[in-house]
Structure formats: C-alpha cells, structure tokens
Design an enzyme around this catalytic site. Structure first.
Site, PDB file in Angstrom:
ATOM      1  N   ASN A  86     -14.990   5.918  -3.906  1.00 50.73           N
ATOM      2  CA  ASN A  86     -13.890   5.504  -4.635  1.00 50.73           C
ATOM      3  C   ASN A  86     -12.595   6.283  -4.272  1.00 50.73           C
ATOM      4  O   ASN A  86     -11.352   5.830  -4.585  1.00 50.73           O
ATOM      5  CB  ASN A  86     -14.057   5.532  -6.040  1.00 50.73           C
ATOM      6  CG  ASN A  86     -12.915   5.257  -7.060  1.00 50.73           C
ATOM      7  OD1 ASN A  86     -12.495   4.242  -6.914  1.00 50.73           O
ATOM      8  ND2 ASN A  86     -12.717   6.348  -7.511  1.00 50.73           N
ATOM      9  N   ALA A 154       0.263   4.122   5.928  1.00 48.48           N
ATOM     10  CA  ALA A 154      -0.939   4.669   6.026  1.00 48.48           C
ATOM     11  C   ALA A 154      -1.916   4.379   5.133  1.00 48.48           C
ATOM     12  O   ALA A 154      -3.032   4.367   5.359  1.00 48.48           O
ATOM     13  CB  ALA A 154      -0.459   6.175   5.589  1.00 48.48           C
ATOM     14  N   TYR A 155      -1.574   3.863   3.754  1.00 53.66           N
ATOM     15  CA  TYR A 155      -2.656   3.323   3.084  1.00 53.66           C
ATOM     16  C   TYR A 155      -3.051   2.265   3.606  1.00 53.66           C
ATOM     17  O   TYR A 155      -4.595   1.944   3.400  1.00 53.66           O
ATOM     18  CB  TYR A 155      -1.939   3.097   1.693  1.00 53.66           C
ATOM     19  CG  TYR A 155      -2.895   2.583   0.719  1.00 53.66           C
ATOM     20  CD1 TYR A 155      -3.606   3.545  -0.128  1.00 53.66           C
ATOM     21  CD2 TYR A 155      -3.168   1.085   0.449  1.00 53.66           C
ATOM     22  CE1 TYR A 155      -4.619   2.666  -0.976  1.00 53.66           C
ATOM     23  CE2 TYR A 155      -4.003   0.492  -0.410  1.00 53.66           C
ATOM     24  CZ  TYR A 155      -4.615   1.477  -1.182  1.00 53.66           C
ATOM     25  OH  TYR A 155      -5.623   0.813  -2.171  1.00 53.66           O
ATOM     26  N   VAL A 157      -3.634   1.147   6.587  1.00 55.18           N
ATOM     27  CA  VAL A 157      -4.484   1.556   7.859  1.00 55.18           C
ATOM     28  C   VAL A 157      -5.811   2.457   7.545  1.00 55.18           C
ATOM     29  O   VAL A 157      -6.880   2.286   8.031  1.00 55.18           O
ATOM     30  CB  VAL A 157      -3.600   2.348   8.929  1.00 55.18           C
ATOM     31  CG1 VAL A 157      -4.444   2.997  10.108  1.00 55.18           C
ATOM     32  CG2 VAL A 157      -2.354   1.511   9.523  1.00 55.18           C
ATOM     33  N   ARG A 189      -4.482  -1.442 -12.752  1.00 51.71           N
ATOM     34  CA  ARG A 189      -3.588  -0.311 -13.329  1.00 51.71           C
ATOM     35  C   ARG A 189      -4.312   1.151 -13.393  1.00 51.71           C
ATOM     36  O   ARG A 189      -5.030   1.377 -14.033  1.00 51.71           O
ATOM     37  CB  ARG A 189      -3.288  -0.857 -14.964  1.00 51.71           C
ATOM     38  CG  ARG A 189      -2.701  -1.969 -15.103  1.00 51.71           C
ATOM     39  CD  ARG A 189      -2.195  -2.458 -16.727  1.00 51.71           C
ATOM     40  NE  ARG A 189      -3.321  -2.589 -17.445  1.00 51.71           N
ATOM     41  CZ  ARG A 189      -3.894  -3.882 -17.542  1.00 51.71           C
ATOM     42  NH1 ARG A 189      -3.430  -4.755 -16.728  1.00 51.71           N
ATOM     43  NH2 ARG A 189      -5.193  -4.050 -18.282  1.00 51.71           N
ATOM     44  N   THR A 190      -3.595   1.754 -12.482  1.00 54.67           N
ATOM     45  CA  THR A 190      -3.986   3.087 -12.232  1.00 54.67           C
ATOM     46  C   THR A 190      -2.830   4.218 -12.119  1.00 54.67           C
ATOM     47  O   THR A 190      -1.717   3.530 -12.167  1.00 54.67           O
ATOM     48  CB  THR A 190      -4.872   3.204 -11.073  1.00 54.67           C
ATOM     49  OG1 THR A 190      -4.340   2.963  -9.943  1.00 54.67           O
ATOM     50  CG2 THR A 190      -6.132   2.240 -10.976  1.00 54.67           C
TER      51      THR A 190
END
Length: 232
Positions: A86, A154-155, A157, A189-190
């Site tokens: 995670n 980047a996220y 890929v 929501r984080t």
C-alpha cells in the site's frame, strides 16, 4: 463478483505497508476486524499506536530494512499469508517536461521499486502454503487502456508498473499457489489527495480487504475496483 472467501482470517498473518494512516490504516483495521494477525509497516513504528496490531519498522525504499522486517515476521509468527503493498507517494503533478528528476526518482523508488522489493523478500513465506496473497494498491491513473494525460507522469507510470508486477507474479508463481491482484481504491481522502476526494479511507479499503480474504481457488492476476474486474 462471486468468489470464494475466508469469512475469518483467524490464524493467518498479514503485512500492510504504509499502515500509519489513510488507506493503509483502514486496510489494517479491516484485517484486524477479520481476526488476522496484522503487522503494520511504518517508517517510524511509534506512529502505530493501536494495540490490536504489531508495529514493524518498514521503509519500502530500504532493501536491508525490508529484509529485516520480513525476518521479524518470520521469527515472531512463522508465516505470512497476505502482503498488501500500500505504501506510496504522489509526485508533484506537473507534466514530465516540468517535473524535477528527483521527484521522478522518489516516486518510482517508493511506488514501484518498493513493492517489488517487499514482495521479493516476502515470497518465501507467502509460498510456504497454497493461497498466499499479494494485494497491490494501484490506481486507475495507471491504466494503459485509456490516455494517460493530465500530469502526474511519475505516479501514473509507477502504478502502470505495479500492474505489471501483478501480472508477472501471477505468471511466475500462480502455479506455486500465489494469488496476486491489483486494486484501484478510487479517489480517496488522504494526505496525497486532500479533503475534496469523494471516498473515505474506509471505502477505499473495502476491496483491498476483500482481496485479502481470497481462498486458494479464487482468481489472481487481475485488476479490481469495487470488487469487480477493471480494465488494465
């Protein structure tokens, strides 16, 4: 989708990375509620304050620390049935031509290299018995069946790579009893998304916890959202 599930995870052991807050904490909460022995991975174990789970120091960018965390689980519990990859970070959201290289490196290091290394070290325990599960928290932003535009390269890929890791694990280890699946928790929501996101961490955790309950004859090698198969 009707799949065979464990009603209880009593006697089983799970490791959740990035379990201090947000989706990771909610996943750990859900596994505890199903009676699993839960190891909550955190860079600072003091951030894990709940007494119903075991804090384990785990920085997914530190290969030696990952190995030590798995050795701790082996020494204390002697087994590992579920790994939930995670832990993750968001990039700085610019297009690739504007994104600093150090942001690209940090994002890929945490979001892709991290799950690969944690899984690498966990595999001997996961393969000890049929039905070990790897649940990779991915994102619809990494889907290759639709255009990946709108920044966050980047996220995106990194999550495409996480889906590739899931397919690899299924192809390589399914015959040895491993169940590997990817999951999109939705817009939750984080700290990464902020308060405008539409889903609570608890809602985002529902499908990862459900996948963690898969019995050995359940499907692997798939991408899921809301307990249903999603397009890669």
């Amino acid at each position: 989708m009707d799949v065979p599930l464990y009603d209880s995870l009593d006697g089983q052991v799970a490791l959740v990375t990035g379990a201090t807050r947000g989706i990771g904490k909610a996943i750990a909460d859900g596994l505890v509620a199903r009676d699993a022995t839960v190891y909550a991975g955190a860079r600072d174990p003091d951030d894990i304050t709940a007494s119903d789970r075991r804090a384990v120091e785990l920085d997914v960018t530190d290969d030696g620390g990952i190995a030590a965390a798995i050795e701790t689980i082996d020494a204390e519990a002697g087994r590992l049935d579920v790994l939930v990859n995670n832990a993750g970070v968001m990039d700085s959201r610019e297009p690739l031509d504007s994104m600093p290289t150090e942001v690209v490196d940090r994002t890929l290091d945490t979001n892709l290299r991290g799950p690969m290394l944690v899984t690498k070290h966990a595999l001997p325990l996961l393969l000890d018995r049929p039905g070990g599960r790897v649940v990779n928290v991915s994102s619809g932003l990494g889907a290759i069946t639709e255009p990946q535009s709108g920044g966050t390269p980047a996220y995106r890929v990194s999550k495409t790579g996480v889906n590739g890791l899931t397919r690899y694990l299924d192809g390589e280890y399914e015959s040895e009893g491993l169940l590997a699946n990817s999951v999109c928790p939705g817009y939750v929501r984080t700290d990464m998304t902020g308060p405008s996101a539409s889903r609570s961490p608890e809602k985002g955790a529902e499908t990862p916890v459900w996948l963690s309950r898969f019995r050995p004859d359940a499907p692997g090698g798939r991408f899921w959202r809301d307990k249903s198969p999603a397009s890669w």
